[in-house]
Design an enzyme around this catalytic site. Structure first.
Site, mmCIF file in Angstrom:
data_model
loop_
_atom_site.group_PDB
_atom_site.id
_atom_site.type_symbol
_atom_site.label_atom_id
_atom_site.label_comp_id
_atom_site.label_asym_id
_atom_site.label_seq_id
_atom_site.Cartn_x
_atom_site.Cartn_y
_atom_site.Cartn_z
ATOM 1 N N TYR A 1 21.771 5.437 -47.537
ATOM 2 C CA TYR A 1 22.252 5.911 -46.243
ATOM 3 C C TYR A 1 23.693 5.496 -45.973
ATOM 4 O O TYR A 1 24.131 4.403 -46.348
ATOM 5 C CB TYR A 1 21.392 5.323 -45.110
ATOM 6 C CG TYR A 1 19.964 5.808 -45.078
ATOM 7 C CD1 TYR A 1 19.645 7.022 -44.487
ATOM 8 C CD2 TYR A 1 18.941 5.045 -45.625
ATOM 9 C CE1 TYR A 1 18.340 7.475 -44.439
ATOM 10 C CE2 TYR A 1 17.622 5.485 -45.590
ATOM 11 C CZ TYR A 1 17.326 6.698 -44.995
ATOM 12 O OH TYR A 1 16.030 7.135 -44.958
ATOM 13 N N ASP B 1 6.425 14.389 -41.765
ATOM 14 C CA ASP B 1 7.033 15.114 -40.658
ATOM 15 C C ASP B 1 6.410 16.498 -40.515
ATOM 16 O O ASP B 1 6.170 16.980 -39.395
ATOM 17 C CB ASP B 1 8.541 15.261 -40.887
ATOM 18 C CG ASP B 1 9.229 13.936 -41.158
ATOM 19 O OD1 ASP B 1 8.761 12.909 -40.634
ATOM 20 O OD2 ASP B 1 10.234 13.939 -41.891
ATOM 21 N N ALA C 1 -2.170 11.224 -50.156
ATOM 22 C CA ALA C 1 -3.037 12.154 -50.884
ATOM 23 C C ALA C 1 -4.501 12.030 -50.481
ATOM 24 O O ALA C 1 -5.299 12.950 -50.711
ATOM 25 C CB ALA C 1 -2.895 11.927 -52.379
ATOM 26 N N THR D 1 12.549 13.428 -37.047
ATOM 27 C CA THR D 1 12.149 14.209 -35.874
ATOM 28 C C THR D 1 12.716 15.624 -35.924
ATOM 29 O O THR D 1 12.090 16.568 -35.417
ATOM 30 C CB THR D 1 12.562 13.512 -34.565
ATOM 31 O OG1 THR D 1 13.979 13.302 -34.564
ATOM 32 C CG2 THR D 1 11.846 12.176 -34.402
ATOM 33 N N LEU D 2 13.886 15.786 -36.534
ATOM 34 C CA LEU D 2 14.437 17.132 -36.694
ATOM 35 C C LEU D 2 13.584 17.938 -37.660
ATOM 36 O O LEU D 2 13.336 19.127 -37.431
ATOM 37 C CB LEU D 2 15.888 17.050 -37.168
ATOM 38 C CG LEU D 2 16.713 18.341 -37.269
ATOM 39 C CD1 LEU D 2 16.458 19.125 -38.538
ATOM 40 C CD2 LEU D 2 16.531 19.232 -36.049
ATOM 41 N N ALA E 1 9.668 14.407 -46.223
ATOM 42 C CA ALA E 1 9.258 15.132 -45.007
ATOM 43 C C ALA E 1 7.808 15.573 -45.009
ATOM 44 O O ALA E 1 7.402 16.332 -44.130
ATOM 45 C CB ALA E 1 10.158 16.342 -44.747
#
Length: 309
Positions: free
Chosen positions: A101, A261, A231, A33-34, A258
């Site tokens: 992560y 995003d 794609a 979201t950033l 991203a």
């Protein structure tokens, strides 16, 4: 700083490391979201990021980076003793990425643990704005915080805020597939614009085709659905109109981080400016195509493509 503005994005941003183990490591930042908030801001859309950080030097650095991108950070919570999460991007020869992560204690997990903060958000966000969240936003929240979120979404939608959701699914963020399905469905009851990726929806709900995904979301009351197909482009469905919008070019893929995003940012920016969904999808493809030509979630600002208003 200017008055509060058009898009409010809720979620997590982490420190981003990239590079082969044992080699020089690049440090940046990212979070779904950033990432969208950054690209929205670069496209001239006023954007506020809603999250939580600690009081350490890394949190200070992240906050400064977001401010330099023009993002309103007044409603980022600062939690004493907390710290941001961290992830490492691993790329294969084709540019596809996997992630490792370290985010179990990420401050952003606590963003809606403060009920007063959530109440203030409900009063703060104006009626002519957009609220944006993702499946990753859902995955980092505790069960009580998700209940707080759904109550917030219900109240915002009642006063005219348009709620936008990307069902971004990362299996490692969920205890079970059932818990993801339940959280997604509870969220979709409040959504006006859905921007899912078909591969994610197939994993979570077993959808066989993009059309099946779009129909399921419409049956849940989502008025505008854009199913991203990589794609191949995207399937845009609004009211009774369904259109496959292909990508126009095949960029040299360096890093797909991203891409979705960025598509979401350009799509929403175009819709906010009054373009129709097909025009907005073309602009989404254009920005996503540029992003995947660069490493990391946030490409250099000088490579942003020109868009038509």
């Amino acid at each position: 700083m200017s008055d509060l503005r058009g898009v409010f994005a809720l979620g997590e941003c982490m420190l981003e490391l990239s590079g082969a183990p044992g080699s020089s490591v690049n440090t940046a930042y990212g979070g779904d979201t950033l990432n969208t908030a950054v690209y929205l801001s670069r496209l001239g859309i006023g954007t506020t990021f809603l999250s939580a950080l600690g009081d350490d030097a890394s949190s200070d650095w992240l906050l400064q980076q977001w401010r330099e991108e023009g993002i309103d950070t007044r409603w980022v919570r600062r939690i004493p003793g907390a710290k941001p999460g961290l992830y490492w991007i691993h790329l294969d020869a084709s540019g596809e990425r996997t992630f490792t992560y370290w985010r179990g204690d990420s401050a952003a997990r606590q963003v809606l643990d403060d009920s007063e903060y959530a109440t203030n958000l409900a009063n703060l966000i104006p009626t002519d704005s957009f609220f944006y969240l993702s499946g990753i936003t859902l995955s980092i929240l505790s069960d009580p915080a998700r209940e707080t979120l759904w109550s917030l979404l219900q109240g915002l939608r009642k006063k005219g805020v348009r709620i936008c959701f990307d069902g971004n699914f990362r299996p490692a963020g969920w205890g079970s597939l059932h818990s993801a399905q339940e959280a997604f469905n509870n969220t979709l009851e409040h959504i006006d614009i859905a921007l899912p990726t078909f591969n994610d929806e197939a994993m979570v709900f077993g959808d066989k085709t993009p059309e099946e995904t779009a129909l399921r979301l419409q049956q849940m009351g989502v008025g505008e659905v854009v199913v991203k197909l990589g794609a191949e482009g995207c399937l845009v469905v609004r009211d009774d109109v369904s259109s496959l919008v292909p990508t126009q070019t095949q960029p040299a893929v360096v890093d797909t981080t991203a891409a979705g995003d960025a598509f979401n940012a350009a799509y929403l920016a175009a819709r906010i400016r009054g373009l129709n969904p097909i025009e907005a999808a073309h602009q989404g493809h254009t920005l996503a195509g540029k992003v995947i030509e660069h490493r990391g979630a946030i490409m250099p600002v000088q490579h942003m493509p020109l868009t038509e208003n």
